[in-house]
Design a protein around this motif. Sequence first.
Motif, mmCIF file in Angstrom:
data_model
loop_
_atom_site.group_PDB
_atom_site.id
_atom_site.type_symbol
_atom_site.label_atom_id
_atom_site.label_comp_id
_atom_site.label_asym_id
_atom_site.label_seq_id
_atom_site.Cartn_x
_atom_site.Cartn_y
_atom_site.Cartn_z
ATOM 1 N N ASN A 20 34.450 -53.116 12.316
ATOM 2 C CA ASN A 20 35.515 -52.573 11.475
ATOM 3 C C ASN A 20 36.592 -53.636 11.306
ATOM 4 O O ASN A 20 36.316 -54.824 11.448
ATOM 5 N N ALA A 21 37.797 -53.219 11.045
ATOM 6 C CA ALA A 21 38.907 -54.156 10.871
ATOM 7 C C ALA A 21 40.122 -53.697 11.662
ATOM 8 O O ALA A 21 41.251 -53.747 11.175
ATOM 9 N N PHE A 22 39.903 -53.274 12.916
ATOM 10 C CA PHE A 22 41.022 -52.859 13.764
ATOM 11 C C PHE A 22 41.797 -54.088 14.231
ATOM 12 O O PHE A 22 41.234 -54.986 14.838
ATOM 13 N N GLU A 23 43.087 -54.106 13.957
ATOM 14 C CA GLU A 23 43.951 -55.185 14.426
ATOM 15 C C GLU A 23 44.559 -54.844 15.773
ATOM 16 O O GLU A 23 45.051 -55.708 16.475
ATOM 17 N N GLN A 43 35.567 -57.070 15.365
ATOM 18 C CA GLN A 43 36.605 -56.620 14.431
ATOM 19 C C GLN A 43 37.020 -57.818 13.582
ATOM 20 O O GLN A 43 37.460 -58.838 14.113
ATOM 21 N N ARG A 44 36.852 -57.707 12.263
ATOM 22 C CA ARG A 44 37.096 -58.824 11.344
ATOM 23 C C ARG A 44 37.934 -58.379 10.149
ATOM 24 O O ARG A 44 37.871 -57.230 9.725
ATOM 25 N N ASP A 45 38.670 -59.345 9.578
ATOM 26 C CA ASP A 45 39.372 -59.073 8.328
ATOM 27 C C ASP A 45 38.426 -59.379 7.164
ATOM 28 O O ASP A 45 37.254 -59.712 7.373
ATOM 29 N N ILE A 51 40.193 -60.450 14.414
ATOM 30 C CA ILE A 51 41.557 -59.926 14.327
ATOM 31 C C ILE A 51 41.964 -59.045 15.508
ATOM 32 O O ILE A 51 43.123 -58.683 15.618
ATOM 33 N N LEU A 52 41.036 -58.715 16.393
ATOM 34 C CA LEU A 52 41.406 -57.857 17.524
ATOM 35 C C LEU A 52 41.655 -58.711 18.759
ATOM 36 O O LEU A 52 40.742 -59.300 19.330
ATOM 37 N N SER A 53 42.921 -58.772 19.157
ATOM 38 C CA SER A 53 43.293 -59.512 20.365
ATOM 39 C C SER A 53 44.137 -58.654 21.293
ATOM 40 O O SER A 53 44.573 -59.112 22.340
ATOM 41 N N ASP A 54 44.373 -57.416 20.901
ATOM 42 C CA ASP A 54 45.190 -56.466 21.661
ATOM 43 C C ASP A 54 44.365 -55.877 22.800
ATOM 44 O O ASP A 54 43.545 -54.988 22.582
ATOM 45 N N TRP A 55 44.546 -56.397 24.021
ATOM 46 C CA TRP A 55 43.789 -55.926 25.177
ATOM 47 C C TRP A 55 44.232 -54.514 25.572
ATOM 48 O O TRP A 55 45.429 -54.255 25.670
ATOM 49 N N TYR A 69 32.135 -52.399 25.663
ATOM 50 C CA TYR A 69 31.651 -53.518 24.857
ATOM 51 C C TYR A 69 32.799 -54.010 23.985
ATOM 52 O O TYR A 69 33.205 -53.313 23.054
ATOM 53 N N ILE A 70 33.327 -55.205 24.284
ATOM 54 C CA ILE A 70 34.452 -55.746 23.518
ATOM 55 C C ILE A 70 34.155 -57.142 22.992
ATOM 56 O O ILE A 70 35.057 -57.889 22.645
#
Length: 132
Positions: A20-23, A43-45, A51-55, A69-70
């Motif tokens: 998906n595109a979750f930021e 997660q991609r734009d 784009i996902l770096s929010d741990w 799974y991350i």
Amino acid sequence: YYDFSAENLPYLYGIDLSSNAFEAFPYAPLSIDRLTVMSIRQQRDDEGNRILSDWPTGIGNHPKMSALYIGSNDYGLIDDVISPYILLFEIKHNPNISIDVSNVCPYIRQGYYELVYDSTQDIRGCDALKLE
């Protein structure tokens, strides 16, 4: 993803939110007590950038989570304690990740914990892993 909550889906035990595109990490599903498996890989734009770096700080405190799974995101320094209750933890294809797994290393040695990783990642605290 805000509708994925214990109130709406009380018996959900697994969710795959990959590709998906979750930021930001979608915390709503973590309110589901029976959730045992969560995947939020890749997660991609629109240009294909990670784009996902929010741990998800404290994810190891989830009462039933046994697989997370991350992989294939943009996680950097993880300063959260990794739970030994998450028996399968997939972090591969996070090229900037830096993580200390010393608290789960005894479980890795005994074969009770599976860490899916790349040998080139900055993973510290466990000499049982094959790292470059």
